[in-house]
Design a protein around this motif. Structure first.
Motif, short mmCIF file in Angstrom:
data_model
loop_
_atom_site.label_atom_id
_atom_site.label_comp_id
_atom_site.label_asym_id
_atom_site.label_seq_id
_atom_site.Cartn_x
_atom_site.Cartn_y
_atom_site.Cartn_z
N ARG A 134 0.82 -1.21 0.00
CA ARG A 134 0.00 0.00 0.00
C ARG A 134 0.84 1.25 0.00
NH1 ARG A 134 -2.44 -0.79 4.86
NH2 ARG A 134 -2.59 -3.01 4.58
N THR A 135 1.85 1.26 0.81
CA THR A 135 2.62 2.49 0.92
C THR A 135 3.40 2.77 -0.35
OG1 THR A 135 4.48 1.29 1.83
CG2 THR A 135 2.87 2.16 3.38
N CYS A 136 3.59 1.75 -1.13
CA CYS A 136 4.41 1.98 -2.31
C CYS A 136 3.57 2.30 -3.53
CB CYS A 136 5.25 0.75 -2.61
SG CYS A 136 6.25 0.26 -1.20
N ARG A 137 2.31 2.25 -3.35
CA ARG A 137 1.48 2.46 -4.53
C ARG A 137 1.57 3.91 -4.97
NH1 ARG A 137 -4.04 -0.10 -3.55
NH2 ARG A 137 -2.71 -1.92 -3.38
N ASN A 142 1.14 4.77 -12.82
CA ASN A 142 2.48 4.24 -12.68
C ASN A 142 2.73 3.15 -13.72
OD1 ASN A 142 4.94 3.50 -11.86
ND2 ASN A 142 4.36 3.01 -9.77
N LYS A 143 3.76 3.32 -14.45
CA LYS A 143 4.01 2.37 -15.52
C LYS A 143 4.61 1.08 -15.00
CE LYS A 143 5.49 6.18 -17.92
NZ LYS A 143 6.72 6.77 -18.34
N LYS A 144 5.15 1.13 -13.81
CA LYS A 144 5.88 -0.04 -13.36
C LYS A 144 4.92 -1.17 -13.07
CE LYS A 144 9.67 2.40 -11.28
NZ LYS A 144 10.32 2.73 -10.02
N THR A 145 5.39 -2.32 -13.24
CA THR A 145 4.59 -3.49 -12.91
C THR A 145 4.60 -3.68 -11.40
OG1 THR A 145 6.46 -4.97 -13.03
CG2 THR A 145 5.27 -4.54 -15.06
N GLY A 146 3.72 -4.53 -10.95
CA GLY A 146 3.62 -4.76 -9.51
C GLY A 146 4.92 -5.28 -8.94
N GLY A 147 5.50 -6.21 -9.66
CA GLY A 147 6.75 -6.78 -9.16
C GLY A 147 7.85 -5.76 -9.04
N GLU A 148 7.89 -4.91 -10.04
CA GLU A 148 8.94 -3.89 -10.01
C GLU A 148 8.73 -2.92 -8.88
OE1 GLU A 148 10.02 -3.32 -14.66
OE2 GLU A 148 10.27 -1.63 -13.31
N ARG A 149 7.47 -2.63 -8.63
CA ARG A 149 7.16 -1.70 -7.56
C ARG A 149 7.64 -2.24 -6.23
NH1 ARG A 149 1.41 -1.11 -7.48
NH2 ARG A 149 1.48 -1.19 -9.73
#
Lengths: 198, 393
Positions: A134-137, A142-149
């Motif tokens: 959550r905090t990183c959303r 955001n173009k980054k994928t979930g994994g990258e995030r």
């Protein structure tokens, strides 16, 4: 030795920290710490409100000993800078040990020989609860994928943990983390043995 | 030894090699001076017609010897010292400018055949490069055949084609990364990227330890099959691989990470580990502060410094000295090796002082296996003596 030189310069990041830098770490650490503590004891014997100051002083000396015995890493230089900053900024009782430690470390810089440091600004250590996804959303754009995030999140946390981690790029960060982990482990061992034996 | 700066051009000269070959010492010197100075004797520089980045030309051509004789010469040293071949191979990769003592005006095409220096029996050099012995011996076998083929004056293409398979093999010589790598990279950028990364890896398996690119400014990656070969993606791929290599190291370092797959989880573990270590340091320092006033550290300090010296000397067969000797010779090698040696030492050490270990009675110190042991022995050795001291005090 050329390898170590280059790793100090930081232009070439060796894949594994040079093992030579760990040689004698223990000895150096112990000698630094014990000499600093020995001096501190004599000074502290007349001071009131010992415990708090003592704790802080010990923590400072522990960090300082770590810096001095594991030089040549970026995190060690960053930690040194942090300690010096806290040494010069905080107003506390005079502790010759800290000053001498700092003097030992900085031979060239002119120091503000003011009161010593005992507060070591430790970065707020993020616990696992602090970094759910959550905090990183960042938002849907955001173009980054979930994994990258997630990866990015964790890298950011790592940067916060590691002294001086904000100024390093990824490769450097990873190699510095490795050396930092090893040195921390050594430090823990030493402190354990110091605490338990007497 | 410094990396050679020049890129592929022409090559050195070798005068009449026949007498030179017999004098191995002279060649060794020459090659060493060659590596040191890396300057080409102007009069001897052949016209760069042969081109060929670091290609290996026929040794026979250099010699001007008949093929069989050259091959014979090549084979001779091949038998006795494969490390010499390694040296040869690695140096042969580079641009050979032989600066002989008596400069001879023999013009040569590009580079020399890699086994040339083997004739010179560069045993000393070879000993240092014994790592490459394994992978170079098959190569050495291939070289004479090549040299036999191109007897008179090798042209650029055979040299070039010859260089391609041979180049990557001992390529990771840390001393000459830039030059060989530049040549190779040049080849790749031109689109000569071979899709046979497996071939390269297969031949370079012996050099794995050095392939990690510890000291190399570049990490050169061959394009995999079906992947883009433009410089951006190549650089990015190299970067990624460097990062993943580092992640692997971290995985091994942090206990319990090796089973985890997936970068994010590994990072999780690493972060947890670092945080726990930091918390431990804080706790221990607090405890030390509590314990501290009761202990006279000044006396202990002097004792310990003496003890530390004794410990390091006494551990000459054990931890301290072993570490140092192991580490000094392992600068280039993977960290695992010194760790393994230290682990052997750690195993030895406890047996030597069983009574002291029992007295310490700190089982928690033995809990952490693997890499932590690396840090334990020196700490333990110091703590043991401090134990003795404190009990005496």
């Amino acid at each position: 030795m050329g390898d170590m030189q280059r790793s100090k310069r930081g232009r070439v990041y060796p894949l594994k920290p040079n093992a030579i830098t760990y040689t004698g770490f223990t000895h150096k650490y112990v000698s630094h710490l014990l000499s600093a503590l020995a001096k501190a004891t004599t000074l502290f014997s007349c001071e009131g409100n010992k415990d708090e100051n003592m704790e802080k002083m010990v923590r400072f000396e522990a960090d300082m000993a770590l810096v001095l015995s594991a030089g040549g890493f970026k995190w060690s230089r960053a930690l040194k800078r942090k300690l010096e900053k806290s040494a010069s900024s905080s107003q506390l009782h005079q502790l010759t040990t800290c000053q001498s430690s700092i003097l030992r470390v900085n031979k060239r810089k002119t120091l503000d020989h003011r009161r010593t440091p005992l507060t070591i600004p430790r970065p707020p250590v993020p616990t696992k609860a602090n970094w759910p996804k959550r905090t990183c959303r960042r938002g849907s754009y955001n173009k980054k994928t979930g994994g990258e995030r997630e990866f990015g999140c964790r890298i950011r946390i790592l940067r916060r943990i590691l002294p001086g981690g904000n100024e390093m790029d990824l490769c450097e960060l990873l190699s510095e983390v490795e050396s930092y982990v090893v040195c921390l482990q050594l430090q823990v061992n030493i402190l354990k043995s110091l605490v338990e034996t007497p | 030894m410094e990396p050679t700066r020049s890129s592929g051009a022409g090559s050195g000269n070798s005068g009449t090699y026949t007498p030179e070959i017999e004098e191995s010492l002279r060649f060794e010197e020459e090659i060493q001076s060659l590596m040191r100075d890396n300057t080409m004797h102007p009069s001897l520089e052949p016209p760069p017609a042969s081109g060929g980045g670091g290609g290996s030309s026929s040794f026979t051509a250099l010699l001007g010897l008949p093929a069989n004789q050259a091959v014979e010469l090549l084979h001779q040293p091949d038998s006795d010292d494969s490390p010499a071949v390694a040296a040869a191979a690695t140096s042969g990769r580079e641009l050979w400018r032989f600066r002989l003592r008596d400069p001879k005006a023999l013009t040569l095409p590009s580079g020399f055949s890699p086994t040339f220096p083997s004739n010179a029996a560069l045993v000393e050099r070879a000993a240092r490069l014994s790592v490459f012995a394994a992978e170079d011996s098959p190569e050495a076998a291939s070289v004479p055949s090549h040299s036999g083929d191109r007897f008179p004056k090798p042209k650029a293409e055979p040299a070039d084609s010859d260089s391609q398979p041979i180049c990557p093999i001992p390529g990771e010589r840390p001393q000459r990364p830039a030059k060989r790598k530049e040549a190779e990279k040049g080849n790749k950028v031109k689109g000569a990227a071979k899709k046979t990364k497996s071939a390269e890896e297969g031949s370079a398996k012996g050099a794995e330890e050095n392939t990690a690119g510890e000291k190399l400014p570049y990490v050169h990656v061959r394009a995999r099959r079906g992947q883009a070969t433009d410089s951006h993606s190549l650089a990015e791929r190299a970067r990624r691989e460097k990062i993943s290599a580092r992640m692997k190291l971290l995985q091994e370092l942090v206990p319990g990470c090796s089973k985890i797959s997936g970068t994010a989880l590994v990072l999780d573990e690493i972060i947890n580990h670092v945080q726990s270590l930091q918390r431990q340091v804080e706790l221990l320092s607090m405890r030390l502060a509590a314990v501290h006033p009761r202990i006279d550290f000044s006396g202990l300090d002097s004792f310990l410094s003496a003890e530390c010296g004794r410990v390091s000397v006494g551990n000459g067969r054990g931890g301290g000295g072993m570490e140092q000797s192991a580490w000094t010779e392992a600068t280039d090698e993977s960290r695992r090796q010194p760790q393994q040696q230290i682990w052997h030492v750690d195993l030895v050490h406890p047996h030597q002082t069983p009574s002291v270990w029992e007295r310490v009675d700190s089982p928690h110190l033995f809990v952490h296996p693997g890499t932590s042991l690396f840090g334990y022995d020196p700490a333990n050795s110091v703590s043991l003596h401090s134990n003795q001291l404190k009990t005496e005090l």
